[in-house]
Enzyme design. Structure first.
Site, PDB file in Angstrom:
ATOM      1  N   HIS A 232      76.810  44.659  63.794  1.00 12.66           N
ATOM      2  CA  HIS A 232      78.145  45.002  64.276  1.00 12.66           C
ATOM      3  C   HIS A 232      78.112  46.070  65.369  1.00 12.66           C
ATOM      4  O   HIS A 232      79.093  46.793  65.564  1.00 12.66           O
ATOM      5  CB  HIS A 232      79.018  45.494  63.106  1.00 12.66           C
ATOM      6  CG  HIS A 232      79.180  44.467  62.026  1.00 12.66           C
ATOM      7  ND1 HIS A 232      79.565  44.791  60.744  1.00 12.66           N
ATOM      8  CD2 HIS A 232      78.996  43.120  62.034  1.00 12.66           C
ATOM      9  CE1 HIS A 232      79.625  43.697  60.001  1.00 12.66           C
ATOM     10  NE2 HIS A 232      79.283  42.672  60.769  1.00 12.66           N
ATOM     11  N   GLU A 262      76.646  33.153  65.549  1.00 12.85           N
ATOM     12  CA  GLU A 262      75.701  34.232  65.839  1.00 12.85           C
ATOM     13  C   GLU A 262      74.329  33.610  66.080  1.00 12.85           C
ATOM     14  O   GLU A 262      73.867  32.778  65.299  1.00 12.85           O
ATOM     15  CB  GLU A 262      75.666  35.242  64.685  1.00 12.85           C
ATOM     16  CG  GLU A 262      77.047  35.846  64.425  1.00 12.85           C
ATOM     17  CD  GLU A 262      77.120  36.728  63.193  1.00 12.85           C
ATOM     18  OE1 GLU A 262      76.053  37.011  62.598  1.00 12.85           O
ATOM     19  OE2 GLU A 262      78.223  37.126  62.815  1.00 12.85           O
ATOM     20  N   GLU A 358      73.470  33.402  57.047  1.00 12.18           N
ATOM     21  CA  GLU A 358      73.178  34.280  58.185  1.00 12.18           C
ATOM     22  C   GLU A 358      72.122  35.326  57.841  1.00 12.18           C
ATOM     23  O   GLU A 358      72.405  36.522  57.780  1.00 12.18           O
ATOM     24  CB  GLU A 358      74.452  34.950  58.681  1.00 12.18           C
ATOM     25  CG  GLU A 358      75.313  35.620  57.605  1.00 12.18           C
ATOM     26  CD  GLU A 358      76.507  36.347  58.199  1.00 12.18           C
ATOM     27  OE1 GLU A 358      76.318  37.124  59.168  1.00 12.18           O
ATOM     28  OE2 GLU A 358      77.619  36.145  57.707  1.00 12.18           O
TER      29      GLU A 358
END
Length: 402
Positions: A232, A262, A358
């Site tokens: 982030h 992503e 992820e």
């Protein structure tokens, strides 16, 4: 002196099209009312952005003011600030009350008007601050106060067909943002310039796909070099250099619904250490994708991927859990913590859930292959498996930018 109203109706204009039809919101409210009935509660006073939006369609902009949704067996009423005019009425399912600024705590007076005094009330322990909880007690004087955030979260974790259709569109648009970013990557380009290319492409695509919507919050995190070490990390003005490890992250927001793409990339051919770590993370990603199915348990999926990394002496570089739920959530509101791929979550996957896979490895600066590696796909759990709705390719065979 004329007495000013504490709250009023300001139903300015006609109702606008919402992200879903009335039957969708009524089904959600019916589920909440079952939760209230089972707990012996008379009303729910919801204050979080995610639950207000889920049950009413209204995504508020707090800016320091309280907002809410009061649900009883008979009615559902959003409570909004006068600064918003008639927009909350136009953009909500059900009724709306506007509270005024003429006296402090008029929000709670409006909530009391709908919920009543001395009743059994459900609230959100994970959102209501200590100060606002005290006001709830002072104004509503509930005979009983119980948390409904957890059962409401469990309701949100299983998506309706209408929600899944919207999430599919979000995944498609995230891919479009990814391709725009890939096109913008070049030696000397700044992170911020690359990020803006992806954001602009997604906002145009959202406006094309949802011409009657309202647009807000879509963003991109595009990171390079050292800045890839956190999932982030904000965008910077750093200029890209040949040899950089890159992290592409697109986040189209559609009526509060979050989707994401992503990907790890490199500018120029990666060195041997970088390629080896990248390929190991891709292999973990593919293992994780194969484990998403109905009946699988979140902690057991986590244990399988942990073992995979441990066998390769990489587990110590894992950054966070391996995936999470999708729906009404964002980087500043909402999170379905009961559906995350972590060691401490025992939720069993079931059809209608939507989760990411992820895995991320972060190698510290100064070591071979330093940087952060992350791939992220979105999967819809079906009756007999899972459907991957992310289309952008991953891995060094596709994402080395010459």
């Amino acid at each position: 002196m004329t007495e000013r109203s504490q709250f009023l109706t300001f139903h300015n204009g006609a109702k606008a099209p919402l992200p879903f039809g009335a039957e969708e919101y009524e089904a959600r409210l019916a589920g909440l009312r079952r939760i209230l009935a089972e707990a012996g509660l008379d009303a729910a006073v919801l204050t979080s952005m995610h639950n207000v939006a889920y049950y009413s369609g209204f995504l508020y902009c707090a800016f320091g003011r309280p907002y809410g949704l009061v649900v009883t067996p008979e009615t559902s009423v959003t409570i909004s600030a006068g600064i918003d005019g008639g927009q909350p009425w136009r953009r909500c399912h059900g009724y709306n009350l506007t509270y005024t600024d003429w006296a402090r705590d008029n929000f709670w007076r409006a909530a009391r008007h709908v919920a009543g005094e001395g009743r059994a009330v459900g609230m959100e322990e994970d959102h209501l601050t200590l100060a606002e909880a005290e006001k709830l007690r002072a104004f509503l004087a509930p005979r009983e106060l119980r948390d409904v955030a957890r059962p409401a979260m469990r309701q949100r974790m299983v998506k309706s067909p209408a929600e899944i259709a919207l999430i599919r569109e979000g995944a498609r648009i995230a891919d479009l943002g990814g391709w725009a970013i890939r096109e913008a990557i070049a030696e000397g380009a700044r992170e911020i310039d690359v990020a803006m290319a992806g954001r602009d492409a997604m906002e145009r695509a959202i406006a094309d796909a949802f011409p009657e919507g309202e647009y807000r919050d879509t963003w991109v995190w595009f990171q390079s070099g050292l800045n890839t070490d956190g999932a982030h990390n904000p965008v910077t003005a750093r200029r890209l250099e040949v040899g950089d490890l890159l992290s592409l992250n697109t986040f189209p927001m559609i009526s509060g619904y979050y989707t994401a793409l992503e990907r790890t990339l490199t500018l120029g051919a990666p060195d041997a250490a970088t390629r080896a770590i990248w390929e190991a993370n891709v292999a973990a990603h593919e293992l994780g994708l194969s484990l998403i199915r109905p009946g699988a348990r979140c902690d057991e999926i986590t244990a399988r991927i942990n073992a995979f990394f441990a066998e390769r002496d990489l587990l110590q570089y894992r950054s966070f859990g391996y995936g999470h739920s999708f729906g009404i959530l964002s980087h500043y509101y909402g999170r379905e913590a009961g559906l995350e791929l972590r060691e401490d979550v025992e939720t069993v996957l079931e059809p209608g859930m939507v989760v990411s896979m992820e895995p991320m490895l972060t190698i510290p600066e100064g070591r071979p292959g330093a940087g952060g590696y992350r791939e992220h796909d979105i999967l819809v759990v079906t009756e007999d498996g899972a459907e991957n709705i992310t289309g952008f390719p991953y891995g060094p065979d596709h994402n080395v930018i010459a």
